[in-house]
Design a protein around this motif. Structure first.
Motif, PDB file in Angstrom:
ATOM      1  N   PHE A  96       0.857  -1.195   0.000  1.00 49.63           N
ATOM      2  CA  PHE A  96       0.000   0.000   0.000  1.00 49.63           C
ATOM      3  C   PHE A  96       0.887   1.236   0.000  1.00 49.63           C
ATOM      4  N   PRO A  97       0.410   2.330  -0.623  1.00 48.62           N
ATOM      5  CA  PRO A  97       1.237   3.533  -0.733  1.00 48.62           C
ATOM      6  C   PRO A  97       1.346   4.256   0.612  1.00 48.62           C
ATOM      7  N   LYS A  98       2.535   4.749   0.905  1.00 42.27           N
ATOM      8  CA  LYS A  98       2.725   5.515   2.149  1.00 42.27           C
ATOM      9  C   LYS A  98       1.789   6.720   2.201  1.00 42.27           C
ATOM     10  N   SER A  99       1.511   7.279   1.025  1.00 42.74           N
ATOM     11  CA  SER A  99       0.658   8.473   0.981  1.00 42.74           C
ATOM     12  C   SER A  99      -0.756   8.185   1.497  1.00 42.74           C
ATOM     13  N   ARG A 100      -1.086   6.898   1.612  1.00 40.92           N
ATOM     14  CA  ARG A 100      -2.424   6.539   2.107  1.00 40.92           C
ATOM     15  C   ARG A 100      -2.344   5.910   3.506  1.00 40.92           C
ATOM     16  N   PHE A 101      -1.307   6.310   4.246  1.00 49.34           N
ATOM     17  CA  PHE A 101      -1.147   5.713   5.584  1.00 49.34           C
ATOM     18  C   PHE A 101      -2.336   6.018   6.491  1.00 49.34           C
ATOM     19  N   GLN A 102      -2.968   7.189   6.310  1.00 45.67           N
ATOM     20  CA  GLN A 102      -4.129   7.528   7.141  1.00 45.67           C
ATOM     21  C   GLN A 102      -5.204   6.437   7.055  1.00 45.67           C
ATOM     22  N   GLU A 103      -5.386   5.908   5.846  1.00 47.15           N
ATOM     23  CA  GLU A 103      -6.403   4.844   5.683  1.00 47.15           C
ATOM     24  C   GLU A 103      -5.975   3.562   6.406  1.00 47.15           C
ATOM     25  N   PHE A 104      -4.663   3.291   6.365  1.00 46.55           N
ATOM     26  CA  PHE A 104      -4.171   2.111   7.096  1.00 46.55           C
ATOM     27  C   PHE A 104      -4.361   2.330   8.596  1.00 46.55           C
ATOM     28  N   PHE A 105      -4.114   3.551   9.048  1.00 47.55           N
ATOM     29  CA  PHE A 105      -4.298   3.876  10.466  1.00 47.55           C
ATOM     30  C   PHE A 105      -5.770   3.695  10.872  1.00 47.55           C
ATOM     31  N   ASP A 106      -6.670   4.192  10.019  1.00 41.52           N
ATOM     32  CA  ASP A 106      -8.106   4.039  10.301  1.00 41.52           C
ATOM     33  C   ASP A 106      -8.473   2.561  10.397  1.00 41.52           C
ATOM     34  N   LEU A 107      -7.855   1.770   9.531  1.00 41.43           N
ATOM     35  CA  LEU A 107      -8.112   0.328   9.553  1.00 41.43           C
ATOM     36  C   LEU A 107      -7.664  -0.275  10.880  1.00 41.43           C
ATOM     37  N   MET A 108      -6.470   0.116  11.341  1.00 41.00           N
ATOM     38  CA  MET A 108      -5.993  -0.411  12.634  1.00 41.00           C
ATOM     39  C   MET A 108      -6.969  -0.027  13.742  1.00 41.00           C
ATOM     40  N   GLN A 109      -7.474   1.196  13.684  1.00 37.86           N
ATOM     41  CA  GLN A 109      -8.375   1.661  14.741  1.00 37.86           C
ATOM     42  C   GLN A 109      -9.680   0.871  14.783  1.00 37.86           C
ATOM     43  N   GLU A 110     -10.049   0.298  13.635  1.00 43.39           N
ATOM     44  CA  GLU A 110     -11.254  -0.546  13.628  1.00 43.39           C
ATOM     45  C   GLU A 110     -11.047  -1.812  14.459  1.00 43.39           C
ATOM     46  N   PHE A 111      -9.769  -2.168  14.697  1.00 43.91           N
ATOM     47  CA  PHE A 111      -9.472  -3.397  15.424  1.00 43.91           C
ATOM     48  C   PHE A 111      -9.090  -3.148  16.881  1.00 43.91           C
ATOM     49  N   GLY A 132      10.322   2.646   0.080  1.00 41.93           N
ATOM     50  CA  GLY A 132      10.336   3.922  -0.644  1.00 41.93           C
ATOM     51  C   GLY A 132       8.976   4.587  -0.646  1.00 41.93           C
ATOM     52  N   GLU A 133       8.300   4.533  -1.794  1.00 38.45           N
ATOM     53  CA  GLU A 133       6.975   5.160  -1.895  1.00 38.45           C
ATOM     54  C   GLU A 133       5.883   4.312  -1.247  1.00 38.45           C
ATOM     55  N   ASP A 134       6.189   3.040  -1.020  1.00 35.00           N
ATOM     56  CA  ASP A 134       5.169   2.091  -0.545  1.00 35.00           C
ATOM     57  C   ASP A 134       5.642   1.336   0.689  1.00 35.00           C
ATOM     58  N   TYR A 135       4.682   0.691   1.334  1.00 42.45           N
ATOM     59  CA  TYR A 135       5.004  -0.317   2.344  1.00 42.45           C
ATOM     60  C   TYR A 135       4.713  -1.692   1.749  1.00 42.45           C
ATOM     61  N   PHE A 136       5.668  -2.593   1.936  1.00 42.16           N
ATOM     62  CA  PHE A 136       5.475  -3.996   1.569  1.00 42.16           C
ATOM     63  C   PHE A 136       4.958  -4.684   2.824  1.00 42.16           C
ATOM     64  N   VAL A 137       3.789  -5.298   2.744  1.00 43.96           N
ATOM     65  CA  VAL A 137       3.127  -5.846   3.936  1.00 43.96           C
ATOM     66  C   VAL A 137       3.205  -7.368   3.931  1.00 43.96           C
ATOM     67  N   GLN A 138       3.864  -7.932   4.936  1.00 46.61           N
ATOM     68  CA  GLN A 138       3.826  -9.384   5.129  1.00 46.61           C
ATOM     69  C   GLN A 138       2.626  -9.697   6.026  1.00 46.61           C
ATOM     70  N   ILE A 139       1.846 -10.653   5.589  1.00 47.58           N
ATOM     71  CA  ILE A 139       0.630 -11.018   6.325  1.00 47.58           C
ATOM     72  C   ILE A 139       0.868 -12.391   6.938  1.00 47.58           C
ATOM     73  N   HIS A 140       0.795 -12.458   8.265  1.00 46.97           N
ATOM     74  CA  HIS A 140       1.226 -13.713   8.873  1.00 46.97           C
ATOM     75  C   HIS A 140       0.134 -14.509   9.572  1.00 46.97           C
ATOM     76  N   THR A 141      -0.981 -13.883   9.885  1.00 44.08           N
ATOM     77  CA  THR A 141      -2.011 -14.604  10.644  1.00 44.08           C
ATOM     78  C   THR A 141      -3.372 -14.418   9.964  1.00 44.08           C
ATOM     79  N   PRO A 142      -4.326 -15.278  10.293  1.00 38.66           N
ATOM     80  CA  PRO A 142      -5.671 -15.100   9.734  1.00 38.66           C
ATOM     81  C   PRO A 142      -6.262 -13.729  10.058  1.00 38.66           C
ATOM     82  N   ILE A 143      -5.994 -13.209  11.260  1.00 39.15           N
ATOM     83  CA  ILE A 143      -6.559 -11.895  11.602  1.00 39.15           C
ATOM     84  C   ILE A 143      -5.861 -10.802  10.784  1.00 39.15           C
TER      85      ILE A 143
END
Ligand code: SF4
Ligand code: SF4
Length: 395
Positions: free
Chosen positions: A7-22, A158-169
């Motif tokens: 996901f693009p770093k420029s959209r980190f706010q959306e990733f943050f909002d997603l974390m807050q949902e959890f 760089g411009e993005d975050y590479f996300v490793q997904i390790h668990t079902p959650i």
């Protein structure tokens, strides 16, 4: 399970909002010019992405510095239930994830600790890549890559975050916001590989850890222990800051009329003079040399018990926070291995026990030089030598 997304770093706010949902989000925040602490964040602008090591490791969220285990009164004895709410810890580096993995092993072993486990099960872990400084030696301890103890791990490419997904959650998190994430491509996968290659080459503190337990056995009587132990202030700084120091004391606090009270568990330190004191005024480790050597043994050799593994994850916190400049694990290991080495800490004070503030225990700092049997992790005094935290770590 191992999948990835971008996901693009420029959209980190959306990733943050997603974390807050959890759950409530906790992340490193700057608390002084040089120090950081895991605290709740309500906005991405509060996050110190540049933080390398926080004052206290994330163990504080699960193994609390002080908590009541049971209480009692004339109506009986009651077990205290931990207060738990969903939370997301963001910004954990590989060493801290490895440290939590060790804490998990200890506190989930039969019988599992209900307080630790309840908090751990209510927590999602989101890791973040980092670049080592002169105190980092996770590479030597084999903890320089994210291990299985995380839900998501973000690598800065760089411009993005590479996300490793390790668990079902973790997969559920990513799947619940499909519009934010995309799959990797060849360029981004190469950027991921390049990051980790660059990072591997960036370590300046290193030693070969093969057969370290055997060397620790062999060098039990090495003069390095006397040399360093005699400079140890027994302040205990090195234990609260360590991601894997898990010892505690139990204190019964009775009311004045003695009909009610509570049993409290609080962090303890094997560096305190009273830690190994038993009835009859016998102390198994009466001097700082004995205690320092014992602590190093747990970190680099492990005890002969079911969790008998080295428990150092190479975070460098003890090196940075030791007021006597003697918790320089890399230098100590090199010396034990018979290799050239000098203490590299640029904050070495040359302090000895006799440099204690001399307040005879009244300071509450428990540096131990005064002979006080227990310290405190909430205070601090000039006699402790001073750290970035103004004394004992407390954040
Ligand atoms: S932080 Fe340093 S001086 Fe303090 S107890 Fe640990 S080794 Fe000794
Ligand atoms: S012993 Fe020191 S370097 Fe190793 S994990 Fe503990 S605080 Fe970090």
């Amino acid at each position: 399970m191992e999948r990835s997304a971008i996901f693009p770093k420029s959209r980190f706010q959306e990733f943050f909002d997603l974390m807050q949902e959890f759950g409530d989000v906790f992340a490193p925040r700057r608390v002084s010019e040089k120090s950081f602490s895991f605290k709740q964040v309500k906005n991405p602008s509060e996050i110190a992405f540049e933080a390398l090591r926080t004052i206290l490791p994330p163990k504080k969220f699960f193994f609390q510095q002080r908590e009541t285990i049971i209480s009692y009164d004339e109506n009986g004895v009651r077990e205290t239930k931990p207060k738990v709410s969903p939370q997301v810890l963001f910004g954990l580096h590989p060493c801290d994830l490895a440290g939590l993995g060790i804490m998990d092993k200890v506190y989930s072993a039969s019988p599992p600790d209900p307080h630790y486990m309840a908090r751990r099960q209510a927590t999602l872990l989101v890791g973040l890549s980092c670049m080592p400084d002169k105190h980092c030696f996770c590479k030597a301890m084999g903890t320089d890559s994210p291990t299985s103890d995380y839900d998501l791990f973000l690598t800065d490419i760089g411009e993005d975050y590479f996300v490793q997904i390790h668990t079902p959650i973790g997969l559920q998190m990513v799947g619940s916001k499909k519009e934010l994430f995309s799959g990797s491509d060849e360029t981004k996968s190469q950027a991921f590989k390049d990051f980790w290659t660059t990072r591997d080459q960036a370590f300046t503190s290193h030693f070969q850890s093969e057969n370290l337990p055997a060397i620790m056995d062999m060098e039990w009587d090495n003069k390095v222990w006397d040399e360093l132990g005699n400079r140890c202030l027994s302040c205990g700084n090195c234990t609260p800051v360590c991601p894997t120091c898990y010892c505690f004391d139990m204190v019964d606090v009775a009311s004045l009329h003695a009909q009610a009270g509570e049993r409290v568990r609080e962090w303890d330190s094997c560096q305190f003079v009273g830690f190994a004191k038993v009835a009859g005024d016998t102390n198994f480790r009466p001097g700082p040399v004995d205690r320092l050597k014992f602590w190093y043994r747990h970190k680099l050799h492990g005890f002969e018990d079911p969790h008998g593994l080295p428990t150092c994850v190479g975070c460098g916190r003890c090196t940075e926070s030791c007021p006597a400049g003697i918790d320089d694990i890399v230098s100590v290991v090199l010396r034990l291995q018979g290799k050239p080495s000098v203490l590299i800490s640029d904050r070495t004070t040359g302090a000895t026990n006799s440099d204690c503030c001399g307040s005879d225990g009244g300071c509450g700092s428990g540096c131990g030089g005064c002979g006080s049997t227990h310290g405190s992790t909430s205070g601090g005094s000039p006699g402790c030598g001073g750290t970035d935290t103004g004394g004992h770590p407390h954040a």
